[in-house]
Design an enzyme around this catalytic site. Structure first.
Site, PDB file in Angstrom:
ATOM      1  N   CYS A 282       0.768  -1.217   0.056  1.00  0.00           N
ATOM      2  CA  CYS A 282      -0.081  -0.007   0.044  1.00  0.00           C
ATOM      3  C   CYS A 282       0.820   1.268   0.053  1.00  0.00           C
ATOM      4  O   CYS A 282       2.025   1.114   0.062  1.00  0.00           O
ATOM      5  CB  CYS A 282      -1.099   0.126   1.205  1.00  0.00           C
ATOM      6  SG  CYS A 282      -1.847  -1.419   1.411  1.00  0.00           S
TER       7      CYS A 282
ATOM      8  N   GLY B  37      -0.253   0.650  -5.119  1.00  0.00           N
ATOM      9  CA  GLY B  37      -1.755   0.088  -4.968  1.00  0.00           C
ATOM     10  C   GLY B  37      -2.667   0.262  -5.757  1.00  0.00           C
ATOM     11  O   GLY B  37      -2.934   1.720  -5.844  1.00  0.00           O
TER      12      GLY B  37
ATOM     13  N   ASN C 188       0.296   1.005   5.746  1.00  0.00           N
ATOM     14  CA  ASN C 188       1.110  -0.007   4.789  1.00  0.00           C
ATOM     15  C   ASN C 188       1.906  -0.818   5.523  1.00  0.00           C
ATOM     16  O   ASN C 188       2.494  -0.464   6.382  1.00  0.00           O
ATOM     17  CB  ASN C 188       1.806   1.123   3.877  1.00  0.00           C
ATOM     18  CG  ASN C 188       2.985   0.290   3.215  1.00  0.00           C
ATOM     19  OD1 ASN C 188       4.268   0.705   3.033  1.00  0.00           O
ATOM     20  ND2 ASN C 188       2.604  -0.808   2.568  1.00  0.00           N
ATOM     21  N   GLY C 189       1.719  -2.194   5.117  1.00  0.00           N
ATOM     22  CA  GLY C 189       2.762  -3.062   5.631  1.00  0.00           C
ATOM     23  C   GLY C 189       1.653  -4.263   6.213  1.00  0.00           C
ATOM     24  O   GLY C 189       0.481  -4.333   5.832  1.00  0.00           O
TER      25      GLY C 189
ATOM     26  N   TYR D  98      12.052  -3.846  -6.317  1.00  0.00           N
ATOM     27  CA  TYR D  98      10.962  -4.080  -7.327  1.00  0.00           C
ATOM     28  C   TYR D  98       9.924  -2.776  -7.173  1.00  0.00           C
ATOM     29  O   TYR D  98       9.428  -2.304  -8.074  1.00  0.00           O
ATOM     30  CB  TYR D  98      10.189  -5.129  -7.308  1.00  0.00           C
ATOM     31  CG  TYR D  98       8.840  -5.323  -7.574  1.00  0.00           C
ATOM     32  CD1 TYR D  98       8.326  -5.252  -9.060  1.00  0.00           C
ATOM     33  CD2 TYR D  98       7.744  -5.314  -6.826  1.00  0.00           C
ATOM     34  CE1 TYR D  98       7.233  -5.287  -9.347  1.00  0.00           C
ATOM     35  CE2 TYR D  98       6.502  -5.268  -7.076  1.00  0.00           C
ATOM     36  CZ  TYR D  98       6.083  -5.249  -8.478  1.00  0.00           C
ATOM     37  OH  TYR D  98       4.950  -5.177  -9.048  1.00  0.00           O
TER      38      TYR D  98
HETATM   39  P1  AMP Z   1       7.017 -14.149 -12.218  1.00  0.00           P
HETATM   40  O1  AMP Z   1       7.668 -14.546 -13.364  1.00  0.00           O
HETATM   41  O2  AMP Z   1       5.472 -14.421 -12.209  1.00  0.00           O
HETATM   42  O3  AMP Z   1       7.425 -14.623 -11.093  1.00  0.00           O
HETATM   43  O4  AMP Z   1       6.840 -12.514 -12.011  1.00  0.00           O
HETATM   44  C1  AMP Z   1       7.998 -11.773 -12.068  1.00  0.00           C
HETATM   45  C2  AMP Z   1       7.482 -10.449 -12.565  1.00  0.00           C
HETATM   46  O5  AMP Z   1       6.491  -9.806 -11.363  1.00  0.00           O
HETATM   47  C3  AMP Z   1       9.049  -9.257 -12.385  1.00  0.00           C
HETATM   48  O6  AMP Z   1       8.687  -8.677 -13.572  1.00  0.00           O
HETATM   49  C4  AMP Z   1       8.416  -8.459 -11.237  1.00  0.00           C
HETATM   50  O7  AMP Z   1       8.748  -7.237 -11.760  1.00  0.00           O
HETATM   51  C5  AMP Z   1       7.181  -8.771 -11.005  1.00  0.00           C
HETATM   52  N1  AMP Z   1       6.922  -8.679  -9.599  1.00  0.00           N
HETATM   53  C6  AMP Z   1       7.863  -8.993  -8.340  1.00  0.00           C
HETATM   54  N2  AMP Z   1       7.162  -8.851  -7.186  1.00  0.00           N
HETATM   55  C7  AMP Z   1       5.927  -8.557  -7.519  1.00  0.00           C
HETATM   56  C8  AMP Z   1       4.660  -8.053  -6.430  1.00  0.00           C
HETATM   57  N3  AMP Z   1       4.839  -8.307  -5.248  1.00  0.00           N
HETATM   58  N4  AMP Z   1       3.866  -7.881  -7.155  1.00  0.00           N
HETATM   59  C9  AMP Z   1       3.479  -7.653  -8.372  1.00  0.00           C
HETATM   60  N5  AMP Z   1       4.597  -7.952  -9.319  1.00  0.00           N
HETATM   61  C10 AMP Z   1       5.701  -8.398  -8.856  1.00  0.00           C
END
Ligand code: AMP
Ligand code: SF4
Length: 487
Positions: A18, A44, A118-119, A258
């Site tokens: 969030c 979010g 957030n958290g 990320y």
């Molecule tokens: P996957 O290959 O399905 O594990 O997705 C990896 C991708 O998801 C990468 O491009 C990341 O930038 C992105 N990603 C990593 N953590 C999250 C997260 N918590 N929520 C949404 N996307 C994420």
């Protein structure tokens, strides 16, 4: 990348990612909160809300969707006052209900207040059971409401004291903003797992999850809010105090990898600069025989720039992201799957055709997205795809507010790097090590680092109290026959 499918997959992951914002002492509190939240929208997209106070009355509006969906009928005009808090929410699985949108407002005999958080807490279930036994009635399934009830029950005359008493009882990752009738209070968890900054706009004070929100509204950055600090802003000015003793910081590295926006500075490190250095380290440690470097937009663009610079390979824009797809977008049917695959991300054939592509991504969580991107590049003619990840293998769920996919869903928890390489259909694959990641922040091997790396190391900086509790039903049955203290 398959946008629609990716988004759906991410909905499967329970998350408490969030963004929070607060301002005190400005006649345009609500519109400024709106703009601050727009800058935090990446944190979010499922729900948003703002609460304001004019010193006599509190006003609030919240809803599901992006800020532009929630505040599209002039709702901001009804939010008068000189102080406000706001929230953008990334829904927990199955709980994307309006009830769970924030800020949550509570009217008790002692006081009215609104809260945004957030958290993720590691003892929320435990506390909830205790509070329910003591008669608290819960309206939502959020950790935030647990904090709200603790504040309501604190009994102290002073809202800041009540907040301090509440945050002393919670454990885990949290940045909270609380709005009283005539005060704004902000608190950050004792380890600094979740980020929060303090700024100033003229005579007004501002708090936000990330510094990009301060920049957006033209506020000056003052400092990061200290882990374990509670800040109260009222007509007398700003008062900072501690609710927890100073201890080793454990800031979340995944914010840098990320989650945070590249133009934000988090705890003294600029996110873009860190990502770029990580890309450079990737190139030095794990070179690839490639022709071009491509980053997965948006979060891996900085790391790709660092990789290209260090390797001498040309940085190309080989993947184009459609930025106008909201998460609420209707999912295509099975027959239209291929459309879905290319809706959010498309490969540029003229760039990748016949090329050996070095694909930079910031993380692999479940691996499904990565495989789709590799396939997308190949179907656009890429000759080889060498994947380089600017973080270590994500082997263990986060319990502090980023991503709590269960261990069984984490591809790196269950497969070797070689197996992951095969599963995502890449020609080669390398991750950074934790030492490489720390080198991106300037730390040498063996240094004591002020970071949480638990999702990469399984070394959690807190006890995982709720993990010893099982399903909610089971917990209640269990509690019925035991004292809370023994849970
Ligand atoms: P996957 O290959 O399905 O594990 O997705 C990896 C991708 O998801 C990468 O491009 C990341 O930038 C992105 N990603 C990593 N953590 C999250 C997260 N918590 N929520 C949404 N996307 C994420
Ligand atoms: Fe961040 Fe990972 Fe620690 Fe969670 S476990 S707070 S994602 S570093």
């Amino acid at each position: 990348m398959d946008s629609i499918l990716i988004e759906t997959e991410k909905l499967d992951r329970p998350q408490e990612e969030c963004g929070v914002f607060g301002i005190y002492g400005h006649p345009q509190a609500a519109p400024l909160t709106y703009y601050g939240l727009v800058a935090l929208q990446h944190r979010g997209q499922e729900a948003a809300g703002i609460a304001t106070t004019d010193g006599t009355n509190m006003y609030s509006h919240k809803g599901l969707g992006l800020l532009t969906d929630v505040f599209k009928h002039g709702e901001l005009e009804g939010l008068s006052g000189y102080a406000a808090i706001g929230h953008v929410r990334y829904s927990t699985a199955g709980a994307n209900t309006l009830q769970n949108a924030q800020p949550i407002t509570l009217n008790t005999h002692a006081r009215n207040f609104a809260i945004g958080h957030n958290g993720n807490l590691v003892n929320a279930k435990w506390l909830r059971i205790r509070l329910e036994q003591e008669g608290s009635l819960f309206q939502t399934t959020t950790d935030t409401e647990v904090i709200a009830h603790l504040i309501a029950k604190a009994g102290a005359q002073d809202l800041t004291e009540a907040v301090a008493s509440a945050v002393q009882q919670i454990q885990g990752g949290f940045s909270v903003v609380i709005l009283g009738n005539d005060e704004l209070i902000a608190a950050r968890d004792p380890l600094g797992l979740r980020p929060m900054v303090l700024g100033q706009l003229g005579d007004a004070y501002v708090v936000a999850s990330e510094s990009c929100a301060l920049d957006t509204i033209g506020a000056e950055f003052i400092r990061d809010i200290e882990p374990g600090e509670v800040i109260c802003i009222d007509a007398q000015g700003l008062h900072a105090s501690r609710f927890a003793t100073r201890r080793a910081r454990k800031m979340c590295t995944f914010e840098h990898v990320y989650f945070a926006r590249p133009d934000s500075d988090v705890d003294g490190w600029n996110v873009h600069a860190v990502r770029k250095r990580l890309g450079g380290i990737l190139a030095e440690q794990y070179p690839a025989d490639g022709d071009i470097v491509i980053g997965v937009p948006d979060s891996s663009v900085s790391a790709a720039a660092g990789y290209a610079e260090a390797s001498g390979l040309p940085l190309e824009t080989g993947l184009i992201k459609n930025r106008y797809i909201a998460r609420t977008f209707i999912q295509p049917s099975q027959e239209l799957r291929d459309v879905g695959v290319r809706l959010k991300l498309n490969a540029v054939r003229s760039i990748v055709e016949g090329k050996r592509v070095v694909l930079i991504d910031d993380s692999i969580v479940r691996g499904t997205t990565s495989r789709r991107i590799v396939r997308l590049l190949r179907s656009a003619g890429a000759r080889e795809v060498h994947v380089r990840i600017s973080s270590p293998p994500y082997v263990s769920p986060c319990h502090y507010g980023i991503d709590t996919a269960s261990e069984g869903q984490l591809i790196a928890a269950n497969n070797t790097v070689q197996e992951i390489c095969e599963l995502i259909e890449a020609d080669s694959l390398h991750f950074l090590t934790v030492d490489d990641l720390m080198a991106g922040f300037g730390f040498a091997k063996g240094d004591a680092v002020p970071f949480c790396n638990a999702c990469f190391t399984r070394n959690y900086p807190t006890a995982l109290i709720d993990q010893s509790l099982s399903s909610p039903h089971h917990e209640l049955v269990h509690v019925g026959g035991a004292t809370v203290g023994s849970l």
